[in-house]
Design a protein around this motif. Structure first.
Motif, PDB file in Angstrom:
ATOM      1  N   THR A  90     130.081   8.301  22.954  1.00 40.86           N
ATOM      2  CA  THR A  90     131.447   8.597  23.376  1.00 40.86           C
ATOM      3  C   THR A  90     132.428   8.486  22.209  1.00 40.86           C
ATOM      4  OG1 THR A  90     130.938   7.783  25.560  1.00 40.86           O
ATOM      5  CG2 THR A  90     133.260   7.904  24.982  1.00 40.86           C
ATOM      6  N   LEU A 111     134.998   0.658  28.549  1.00 42.28           N
ATOM      7  CA  LEU A 111     134.664   1.798  29.418  1.00 42.28           C
ATOM      8  C   LEU A 111     133.550   1.514  30.443  1.00 42.28           C
ATOM      9  CD1 LEU A 111     134.713   5.090  27.286  1.00 42.28           C
ATOM     10  CD2 LEU A 111     136.275   4.398  29.098  1.00 42.28           C
ATOM     11  N   LEU A 127     134.520   0.053  33.891  1.00 47.03           N
ATOM     12  CA  LEU A 127     135.548   0.693  34.708  1.00 47.03           C
ATOM     13  C   LEU A 127     134.976   1.588  35.810  1.00 47.03           C
ATOM     14  CD1 LEU A 127     138.149   1.602  31.930  1.00 47.03           C
ATOM     15  CD2 LEU A 127     138.214  -0.311  33.507  1.00 47.03           C
ATOM     16  N   GLY A 151     135.888   5.102  34.273  1.00 50.63           N
ATOM     17  CA  GLY A 151     135.454   5.261  32.885  1.00 50.63           C
ATOM     18  C   GLY A 151     135.060   6.687  32.551  1.00 50.63           C
ATOM     19  N   THR A 153     141.644   6.597  29.057  1.00 51.26           N
ATOM     20  CA  THR A 153     141.438   5.194  29.393  1.00 51.26           C
ATOM     21  C   THR A 153     142.631   4.366  28.946  1.00 51.26           C
ATOM     22  OG1 THR A 153     139.813   3.405  29.375  1.00 51.26           O
ATOM     23  CG2 THR A 153     140.243   4.464  27.279  1.00 51.26           C
TER      24      THR A 153
END
Lengths: 465, 93
Positions: free
Chosen positions: A341, A389, A392, A396, A401
Motif C-alpha cells: 500500500t 490501516l 480500521l 481501511g 485515512t
C-alpha cells in the motif's frame, strides 16, 4: 414496551439526532433563550446531515480513484485526509463516535479538574475525528456499541488531555507564554519536531532571520489547495492508467483528462461540504464546553488549533510545510520501493502539522530544527497511517485515512491492544488512567514539598508538562 | 453589524477568535453585533462588516473591505483594542 424500546434504539442509531441532542444539552446548560435553543439544536441536526451529504460526494470521487490506482500500479493508493475519511466513518459509526466525542469531553474536564494535566481540548473538529477513529477501531474489532462508547470515551479523554501536555514544554519556548496549549491531532509529530530540534539544532539561528519571498498565500485556501493537489495526483494516475481503461471503465466515455480534473474538483467540493457540516455542528456544541470547563477548571490552559503558533514564526511555517512534504515524498518513495500500500502525501496534513512542526522545531533548534523536525513529522505521518490501516476494518479500504501523528500513535496502541483481546484494551485504558492519576498525585505532593522550601517552584501545572 | 473571524479551514482558530470577540462584545455592551466565523475562501466582501484574520492570512484577506489583522490570535488585549476601534469606526461606541 418492546416497540417503545425499538423506537428509542432507532433514535440512538441516528447520529444526526444524537448530535442534535448533545447540542440541545449544551444550549440548555448555557441557559440560552427558547428561540436560540431551538435554532441551535436544529442547526446541529441539519449540520450533521450536511456532513453526511459531503461524505457521499467525497466517496463518489475516491472510489474510482482507488480502482484506477489499483489498475495503474497494482497496489492500493491511500490519500490521508481527515475530512474525507471522517465523512465516511461518521455515516457508518456516527452515533457511537458522537457519544465518544461527548463523553470524551466530560472525561477531559474531569482529568483537568482533578489532575495536574490542566489542558482543555478546544479543537472540537480534530477531537470529533479522533472519536470517529476510536469508534471504528473498537467496533470493527468486535466491541458492542455501548462498550465502545464507555472505553472509547475514556481513551478519548486521556488522549485529549495528554496530547497537549506533550507539546507544552516546546510551546512555552515558541510563544514565550504559558497560558495556552496546542490542541491538534498532529501533536505527537509536532512534539517530536521539538525534540529533534533540541537534539540537532541551534535555536539562535532562527528561521525568522532569513529573507523568504512571500506569495504562497494561496496555500491557506483549503478548497484551492485540495483541488490543485488532488488535480495533480488524479492527472498523474490517470495518465498511467491510460485513456482506454479510464474512458471504458470509469468516465463513461468522457475525455480521460477532463474526467480526472472533474474528480479532483469533486473531491475538493466534498471536503468543502464536510467542513461546512462540521463547522455548523461544532458551533452549537463547543461554546457550552468552553463555558462549562472554564467554570469547573478555572486555571486550565485551553488547547487550541495549530494556527495559533503560525504568527510567531511565519518563515518557519513555510519551511516546515515544505520539509514535511519532502518527508512525505521520501516516505512514499520508500513505500514504492518495498511494494504494498502506498501513502500519497496529503497536502492539508503536511501543511497544518508540518507548519506547526516548523515553528516548534525552530523554537528549539533554529533553521536546522525547523527543517529536520518537520521532515521527521512528514515521515511519521506517512508511515503511521500505514500501520493503523489494518485495524480500521472496511474503513481501511476506503482509499483515504486519518492523517495526523496522534491518530497513528493512539490508533496503534488501541489497535494493537484490540487484536490481543478486549481485556487488553480495557487493561491499557485502566493502566493509562491509573498512571495519570498516580503520576499526578505524586508530582503534586513532590511539588508541595518543594513549595515549602522554595515557594517560587510551586507554580501549578509546571510539573505536569 | 456583523463581525467575521476567519482562518484557513474555518474550524479551529477562527472559532476561538469568534468566541473571544463575543466575550469582548458582551464586556463592551455592544448591541446588535453578530459574530460569526468561517473559512477564508467562503468569505466575500458582503459576508460581514468587519473581518478579523491573523497576520499570516493578511494577503489572502485583501479586498474584503474592513479587515482587522491580528498580530497574535491568542492576545486578548490586542483583540480588545481591535474590537473597540472597529466598533468606534462603525459608530457603535
Amino acid at each position: 414496551m418492546n416497540s417503545v424500546l425499538q423506537k428509542l434504539l432507532d433514535i440512538f442509531r441516528e447520529p444526526s439526532v444524537i448530535v442534535g441532542l448533545i447540542a440541545l444539552l449544551g444550549l440548555l446548560l448555557q441557559r440560552k433563550s427558547v428561540s436560540d435553543t431551538i435554532k441551535g439544536t436544529t442547526k446541529a441536526f441539519v449540520g450533521f446531515l450536511v456532513l453526511a451529504a459531503g461524505a457521499g460526494v467525497v466517496s463518489g470521487s475516491l472510489t474510482p480513484f482507488g480502482e484506477m490506482f489499483q489498475h495503474a500500479f497494482g497496489v492500493q493508493g491511500v490519500v490521508p485526509n481527515n475530512e474525507a475519511i471522517v465523512g465516511k466513518v461518521l455515516t457508518d459509526y456516527g452515533s457511537q463516535a458522537a457519544l465518544i466525542f461527548f463523553f470524551g469531553m466530560v472525561v477531559n474536564v474531569l482529568l483537568a479538574r482533578f489532575t495536574r494535566f490542566k489542558f482543555i481540548y478546544m479543537s472540537g473538529h480534530v477531537a470529533l475525528y479522533l472519536a470517529a477513529m476510536i469508534a471504528v477501531i473498537l467496533i470493527a474489532n468486535g466491541f458492542s456499541s455501548w462498550q465502545a462508547v464507555l472505553w472509547g470515551a475514556l481513551a478519548q479523554g486521556l488522549v485529549t488531555t495528554l496530547s497537549p501536555a506533550l507539546v507544552q514544554p516546546w510551546m512555552r519556548r515558541a510563544t514565550n507564554n504559558d497560558t495556552v496549549a496546542l490542541g491538534h491531532t498532529g501533536n505527537v509529530g509536532i512534539a517530536t519536531s521539538g525534540l529533534v530540534g533540541k537534539l540537532v539544532g541551534d535555536p539562535t539561528k532562527s528561521t525568522e532571520d532569513l529573507k523568504i519571498p512571500k506569495g504562497l498565500g494561496f496555500l491557506r485556501d483549503t478548497t484551492v489547495v485540495i483541488a490543485v493537489s488532488m488535480g495533480v495526483i488524479y492527472l498523474l494516475v490517470t495518465l498511467v492508467a491510460g485513456p482506454g481503461y479510464v474512458e471504458d471503465k470509469l468516465s463513461d466515455g468522457q475525455w480521460y483528462l477532463l474526467w480526472a480534473v472533474m474528480q479532483a474538483g469533486t473531491f475538493s467540493a466534498g471536503v468543502f461540504i464536510i467542513l461546512a457540516g462540521v463547522r455548523v455542528v461544532l458551533a452549537e456544541i463547543i461554546p457550552a464546553f468552553k463555558g462549562i470547563s472554564e467554570k469547573l477548571v478555572p486555571n486550565a490552559r485551553p488547547a487550541l488549533d495549530v494556527p495559533i503558533v503560525f504568527t510567531f514564526a511565519p518563515n518557519a511555517v513555510l519551511i516546515g510545510f515544505l520539509s514535511s512534504f519532502v518527508g512525505g515524498l521520501v516516505g512514499m518513495g520508500v513505500l514504492v520501493a518495498v511494494g504494498g500500500t502506498i501513502i500519497i502525501p496529503g497536502i492539508v496534513a503536511h501543511f497544518m502539522t508540518g507548519a506547526a512542526s516548523g515553528v516548534i522545531g525552530n523554537a528549539t533548534g533554529g533553521r536546522r530544527g525547523a527543517v529536520l523536525g518537520a521532515l521527521t513529522n512528514g515521515l511519521l505521518i506517512t508511515f503511521l497511517p500505514l500501520l493503523v490501516l489494518p485495524f480500521l476494518g472496511d474503513v481501511g479500504l476506503q482509499n483515504s485515512t486519518f492523517s495526523d501523528a496522534d491518530f497513528g500513535v493512539s490508533g496503534l496502541l488501541l489497535g494493537g491492544a484490540v487484536q490481543a483481546g478486549h481485556a487488553a484494551v480495557i487493561g491499557l485504558i485502566v493502566c493509562a488512567l491509573a498512571a495519570v492519576l498516580i503520576g499526578s498525585a505524586v508530582t503534586t505532593r513532590r511539588a508541595a514539598g518543594k513549595a515549602e522550601e522554595a515557594p517560587a517552584a510551586a507554580e501549578e501545572g509546571r510539573a505536569a508538562s | 453589524m456583523k463581525f467575521l473571524a476567519m482562518c484557513s479551514t474555518g474550524l479551529g482558530s477562527s472559532f476561538m477568535v469568534r468566541m473571544n470577540i463575543e466575550t469582548i462584545v458582551r464586556e463592551l455592551g455592544l448591541a446588535d453585533v453578530a459574530v460569526e466565523h468561517s473559512d477564508i475562501s467562503s468569505a466575500g466582501p458582503g459576508s460581514a462588516d468587519v473581518f478579523f484574520v491573523a497576520k499570516d492570512l493578511q494577503d489572502a484577506a485583501q479586498g474584503l473591505g474592513d479587515v482587522v489583522v491580528l498580530n497574535s490570535i491568542i492576545d486578548m488585549d490586542e483583540l480588545r483594542d481591535a474590537v473597540k476601534s472597529a466598533a468606534a469606526r462603525h459608530g457603535l461606541l
